[in-house]
Design a protein around this motif. Structure first.
Motif, PDB file in Angstrom:
ATOM      1  N   PRO A  46       1.773   2.697   3.028  1.00 13.57           N
ATOM      2  CA  PRO A  46       1.215   1.512   2.356  1.00 13.57           C
ATOM      3  C   PRO A  46       1.009   0.286   3.259  1.00 13.57           C
ATOM      4  O   PRO A  46      -0.010  -0.410   3.127  1.00 13.57           O
ATOM      5  CB  PRO A  46       2.255   1.207   1.263  1.00 13.57           C
ATOM      6  CG  PRO A  46       2.909   2.511   0.981  1.00 13.57           C
ATOM      7  CD  PRO A  46       2.911   3.262   2.277  1.00 13.57           C
ATOM      8  N   ALA A  47       1.930   0.033   4.165  1.00 14.39           N
ATOM      9  CA  ALA A  47       1.795  -1.163   5.006  1.00 14.39           C
ATOM     10  C   ALA A  47       0.618  -1.016   5.965  1.00 14.39           C
ATOM     11  O   ALA A  47      -0.186  -1.946   6.146  1.00 14.39           O
ATOM     12  CB  ALA A  47       3.095  -1.407   5.778  1.00 14.39           C
ATOM     13  N   ASN A  49      -1.951   0.833   5.431  1.00 11.71           N
ATOM     14  CA  ASN A  49      -3.176   0.757   4.633  1.00 11.71           C
ATOM     15  C   ASN A  49      -3.596  -0.683   4.373  1.00 11.71           C
ATOM     16  O   ASN A  49      -4.787  -0.992   4.317  1.00 11.71           O
ATOM     17  CB  ASN A  49      -2.997   1.491   3.298  1.00 11.71           C
ATOM     18  CG  ASN A  49      -2.885   2.987   3.522  1.00 11.71           C
ATOM     19  OD1 ASN A  49      -3.274   3.489   4.578  1.00 11.71           O
ATOM     20  ND2 ASN A  49      -2.317   3.702   2.560  1.00 11.71           N
ATOM     21  N   ALA A  50      -2.610  -1.571   4.214  1.00  9.56           N
ATOM     22  CA  ALA A  50      -2.941  -2.991   3.988  1.00  9.56           C
ATOM     23  C   ALA A  50      -3.675  -3.552   5.210  1.00  9.56           C
ATOM     24  O   ALA A  50      -4.633  -4.334   5.071  1.00  9.56           O
ATOM     25  CB  ALA A  50      -1.667  -3.792   3.717  1.00  9.56           C
ATOM     26  N   GLU A  53      -7.245  -2.102   5.308  1.00 11.65           N
ATOM     27  CA  GLU A  53      -8.140  -2.800   4.361  1.00 11.65           C
ATOM     28  C   GLU A  53      -8.637  -4.113   4.934  1.00 11.65           C
ATOM     29  O   GLU A  53      -9.809  -4.455   4.823  1.00 11.65           O
ATOM     30  CB  GLU A  53      -7.392  -3.084   3.055  1.00 11.65           C
ATOM     31  CG  GLU A  53      -7.602  -1.995   2.030  1.00 11.65           C
ATOM     32  CD  GLU A  53      -6.662  -2.158   0.845  1.00 11.65           C
ATOM     33  OE1 GLU A  53      -6.429  -3.304   0.416  1.00 11.65           O
ATOM     34  OE2 GLU A  53      -6.149  -1.120   0.383  1.00 11.65           O
ATOM     35  N   THR A 281       8.759  -0.682  -2.055  1.00  6.89           N
ATOM     36  CA  THR A 281       7.323  -0.411  -2.240  1.00  6.89           C
ATOM     37  C   THR A 281       7.091   0.908  -2.967  1.00  6.89           C
ATOM     38  O   THR A 281       6.272   0.977  -3.884  1.00  6.89           O
ATOM     39  CB  THR A 281       6.607  -0.382  -0.861  1.00  6.89           C
ATOM     40  OG1 THR A 281       6.973  -1.546  -0.128  1.00  6.89           O
ATOM     41  CG2 THR A 281       5.104  -0.319  -1.005  1.00  6.89           C
ATOM     42  N   ALA A 337       0.609  -9.460   6.062  1.00  7.78           N
ATOM     43  CA  ALA A 337       0.113  -8.491   5.069  1.00  7.78           C
ATOM     44  C   ALA A 337       0.895  -7.183   5.226  1.00  7.78           C
ATOM     45  O   ALA A 337       1.211  -6.499   4.261  1.00  7.78           O
ATOM     46  CB  ALA A 337      -1.374  -8.233   5.273  1.00  7.78           C
ATOM     47  N   LEU A 341       5.390  -5.120   3.043  1.00 11.55           N
ATOM     48  CA  LEU A 341       5.359  -3.774   2.463  1.00 11.55           C
ATOM     49  C   LEU A 341       6.187  -2.785   3.282  1.00 11.55           C
ATOM     50  O   LEU A 341       6.645  -1.761   2.789  1.00 11.55           O
ATOM     51  CB  LEU A 341       3.907  -3.259   2.402  1.00 11.55           C
ATOM     52  CG  LEU A 341       2.958  -4.051   1.507  1.00 11.55           C
ATOM     53  CD1 LEU A 341       1.515  -3.593   1.724  1.00 11.55           C
ATOM     54  CD2 LEU A 341       3.341  -3.862   0.040  1.00 11.55           C
TER      55      LEU A 341
END
Ligand code: GAL
Length: 421
Positions: A46-47, A49-50, A53, A281, A337, A341
């Protein structure tokens, strides 16, 4: 006269050239691919992926290839990376730990691009702690961009479970040995353990407790031998701790060992604070109420530190895209960002702590006041040659539990891999 003007002109050009950013560092309107290589797959994603993005927003025409190889602490990814690097097929940018894993492995082999001008252009020499910049630099340059600061020596637990079992968090290993048999008698595993790299991970917390920070540092500067009486005592303590771990450890991932704690099958787990990322998370547990933490036994006031970073390998096929990636990683926006996470704190000194949870806030506070030492299991203190050999030494200990023989073997691989020289 003509000569003097010529010389002056040459000096002026050189000065301008040196003070300007590398042209590619500010390339606009990027397109093509960007292959990012890491071990942040699945639950660890997840981190990352942030960040991806954010990058895609900034560079909509670039196609990101998120090349991940599963396996905690890069056990599998590092082998794949080695094959690719030696085979002349480097990714555009890859994950590597700050410290000897970077310097003693890839920089020494002259496989990395120098990022010193990027650091200068972005003002990063002041944005990151000096000690960290030292770990990613040599007298010839700066070789990667740090994305976080993780802590290795953390003991995780579920407060409601401890309450139910009527036990406290152990401050020392003796405290742990006092409660562990009681837990065992109830059918609860006192300390959850996973596959072998997590044994290395546990070892560094136990060894730090046994040696203390000065002697821990002395191991890596070559001033204390692994087969010294103190070195052997650390293995003895480790052997005693292992008596209270689960038998199926070698078949579990670090997340599965954490799950044992969450599910009430185990009381504690010693893992880096990516576990805070996982608990918060992925498992949606709130820090303090849902999950608790403490320094691993005997290491209060000490912080085993590590930092993930990304570098630019020589021959990176899409260098401009990779430089834009590195710029994002080092930026305040990117860092704030990613880290909330991930369970880590920002590597930057100006991060916005209001974006972080209570665990990260406490880690940031400790990082500011604790005695900081480097992680072996995550690349700070030793090169990859030593880490690979040490994994075999650990295998041997897990089978034999012979502290004296293991201390000797560890010293042999330290000498072979030039630890402290
Ligand atoms: C470490 C890495 C962390 C986390 C962990 C578990 O080596 O620094 O970011 O990924 O492995 O895989």
């Amino acid at each position: 006269m003509k000569n003097i003007v010529g010389k002056f002109f040459f000096v002026l050009c050189m000065a301008l050239l040196l003070s300007c950013p590398a042209p590619s560092a500010y390339a606009k309107d990027l397109s093509g691919d960007l292959e990012i290589f890491s071990w942040w797959a699945g639950d660890e994603g997840p981190a990352l992926n942030a960040l991806i993005e954010l990058y895609e927003k900034q560079n909509p025409k670039v196609k990101i290839i998120n090349a991940t190889v599963t396996g905690g602490s890069g056990v599998n990814a590092k082998a794949v990376l080695k094959t690719r690097m030696l085979g002349g097929e480097p990714p555009d940018s890859f994950q590597v730990h700050a410290g000897q894993e970077l310097i003693g492995t890839w920089v020494e082999a002259e496989r990395m691009e120098n990022l010193a001008s990027l650091f200068k252009d972005e003002g990063w020499l002041d944005a990151f702690p000096k000690g960290l910049v030292k770990l990613i630099g040599t007298d010839k340059g700066i070789w990667s961009v740090p994305v976080n600061i993780h802590r290795s020596n953390v003991c995780w637990y579920i407060p409601a479970n401890l309450k139910k079992w009527g036990i406290e968090v152990p401050k020392t290993w003796d405290d742990f040995f006092a409660v562990a048999p009681k837990l065992k008698a109830k059918g609860i595993v006192p300390l959850a353990l996973a596959q072998n790299w997590t044994a290395n991970h546990l070892w560094e917390s136990v060894a730090l407790a046994s040696l203390g920070p000065d002697k821990w540092d002395a191991l890596w500067s070559g001033k204390l031998a692994f087969d010294s009486p103190e070195g052997i005592r650390a293995w003895e303590l480790f052997g005693k701790v292992l008596e209270y771990t689960n038998d199926d450890a070698s078949s579990l991932s670090w997340q599965q060992a954490t799950d044992m704690v969450v599910d009430g099958k185990a009381a504690f787990n010693i893992m880096g604070d990516w576990a805070a990322g996982y608990l918060n998370t992925t498992k949606k547990l709130a820090p303090v109420t849902g999950f608790g933490w403490a320094p691993s036994p005997g290491t209060g006031g000490e912080f085993i530190f590590l930092a993930d970073s990304f570098g630019l390998p020589k021959g990176s096929p899409h260098k401009d895209n990779a430089l834009a990636w590195l710029r994002l990683l080092g930026s305040k926006e990117g860092s704030d960002a990613f880290n909330p996470l991930k369970g880590s704190i920002s590597a930057r000194v100006d991060s916005d702590l209001s974006k972080y949870n209570d665990y990260a806030k406490s880690a940031a506070k400790d990082f500011g006041k604790d005695r900081i030492v480097g992680s072996l299991a995550h690349g700070v203190t030793a090169n990859e040659g030593f880490m690979n050999d040490f994994a075999s030494v650990m295998e041997m200990f897990l089978k034999s539990k012979n502290a004296a023989v293991t201390g000797k073997a560890a010293q042999q691989v330290a000498t072979k891999n030039k630890i402290g020289r």
